[in-house]
Design an enzyme around this catalytic site. Structure first.
Site: not given
Length: 229
Positions: A124, A137, A167-168
């Site tokens: 992420s 997270y 990913p964004g």
């Protein structure tokens, strides 16, 4: 026969990856509670609990090789660190790290037999840059990046590569749950003024699976439209 293992196959990104690979290989998929939309040999696993390595070994005992492990499960946790119960921390750790490491340990001998084994982990943007109200997270995603870089060095003398994709903001269930106002505010923050399409992540996975990426290892591919670069 080419054989891919997709863990987290029913989420937005996992489902897109599954769709892109369907019909091109034998797919083994894993999810907690949903059945995949696409054909595969599917197993239900609760990754938020400590996995029994022998149970995972038993699942794969009758196959000789695996060509890729694609790891894309995730569970959002949006709250301040001081308010986060340790049980939720444990669940995040199990999903992002312990279960991942268990799968890798079990599958490494089979990945070595592939001749072009791939480990691809969907991380992420928050593992790269941190995120307020998502400290736990983000911490787990950051730990995944350290694992990717370290394991890539360990396996550099083999034919196995280890890479991540960060990913964004990806269009899908999580973004659609936001109010129209929140979505509009978020889009204003994005340089391209749009969310990342799930298929864009799939194309990155396809590249990392290809023979042309055999020298790419230990990398984290950013797919964020220029956000936080």
């Amino acid at each position: 026969m080419t054989r891919h293992i997709i863990v987290g196959s029913t989420g937005d990104i996992g489902s897109a990856i599954h769709a892109g690979l369907e019909g091109k290989a034998e797919i083994w998929s894993f999810s907690r509670s949903q059945t995949p939309d696409y054909d595969s040999i599917h197993h239900f696993l609760d990754l938020s609990e400590p996995l029994d390595a022998s149970a995972v070994e038993n699942i794969f005992k009758d196959i000789d090789h695996v060509d890729s492990l694609i790891w894309c499960p995730g569970e959002t946790l949006f709250e301040m660190l001081e308010d986060t119960p340790l049980e939720k921390v444990d669940a995040q750790y199990n999903i992002s790290l312990r279960s991942l490491i268990t799968f890798i340990k079990v599958l490494l001998p089979k990945l070595r037999k592939s001749g072009c084994g791939r480990i691809i982990i969907i991380t992420s943007i928050w593992g790269r840059h941190g995120a307020s109200f998502e400290s736990v997270y983000a911490a787990m995603k950051g730990a995944q990046e350290a694992l990717i870089k370290s394991l890539a060095k360990e396996l550099a003398g083999t034919t196995i590569t280890v890479n991540g994709i960060a990913p964004g903001v990806v269009e899908g269930k999580m973004t659609s749950e936001l109010s129209q106002e929140d979505q509009a505010f978020l889009i204003q923050e994005l340089p391209q003024s749009r969310f990342v399409a799930r298929e864009e992540v799939m194309h990155a996975v396809a590249y990392l699976l290809s023979p042309g990426a055999r020298s790419v290892t230990g990398e984290i591919m950013n797919i964020n439209g220029g956000w936080y670069t």
